[in-house]
Design an enzyme around this catalytic site. Structure first.
Site, PDB file in Angstrom:
ATOM      1  CG  ASP A 104      31.168  31.378  13.559  1.00 42.94           C
ATOM      2  OD1 ASP A 104      31.464  30.182  13.736  1.00 42.94           O
ATOM      3  OD2 ASP A 104      31.979  32.230  13.153  1.00 42.94           O
ATOM      4  CE1 TYR A 130      36.599  35.579  14.970  1.00 46.84           C
ATOM      5  CE2 TYR A 130      34.389  34.917  15.579  1.00 46.84           C
ATOM      6  CZ  TYR A 130      35.380  35.022  14.639  1.00 46.84           C
ATOM      7  OH  TYR A 130      35.166  34.570  13.371  1.00 46.84           O
TER       8      TYR A 130
END
Length: 151
Positions: free
Chosen positions: A45, A50
């Site tokens: 994922d 991020y």
């Protein structure tokens, strides 16, 4: 590793998925991805937000994945893995680079695919609720990405 069906997608994923948000170097990404795969993980994922700067974790995943595929093309065959990403905020966060407008969903996934070095992801979804963009608009944009073969 135990495998389960991801919702009603028909995809079989490892009960434990690997979240790629903490990658700092390619070497670290390779080490962590290899360990997860050795234990049977096939579900990785990602998200456009991020890493530092935002998107860097996807970039490191893409670099590591290329190296791992060259090292062991059977273990890292794309057809056995489920790779996901989430859209909401990219590294720049300008007026149209935040949220789930049609524009950002489409441009956000294109940028994610470039960083991930992939032609498609298996699942793309909204990282969080966007109260400004009508849900119907978001669903149409995600549906168009699916129909285009990018997700």
């Amino acid at each position: 590793m135990e495998y389960i069906t991801l919702g009603n997608t028909g995809l079989k994923v490892s009960r434990l998925g690997f979240g790629c948000m903490t990658f700092n170097t390619v070497e670290q990404a390779i080490d962590l991805l290899e360990r997860a795969r050795d234990y049977g993980c096939n579900f990785f994922d990602n998200a456009e937000m991020y890493g530092k700067p935002r998107g860097n974790a996807e970039r490191l995943f893409g670099l590591a994945f290329e190296i791992l595929q060259r090292k062991d093309p059977i273990k890292w065959r794309r057809s056995d893995l489920v790779i996901t990403t989430k859209i909401f905020a990219n590294q720049y966060v300008g007026e149209n680079e935040l949220g789930c407008s049609r524009k950002h969903i489409i441009e956000g996934l294109d940028a994610s695919l470039k960083r991930l070095k992939l032609k498609y992801v298996d699942v793309v979804y909204a990282h969080r609720n966007d109260v400004i963009t009508p849900l119907e608009e978001q669903v149409r944009a995600f549906t168009d990405l699916i129909r285009s073969g990018k997700a």
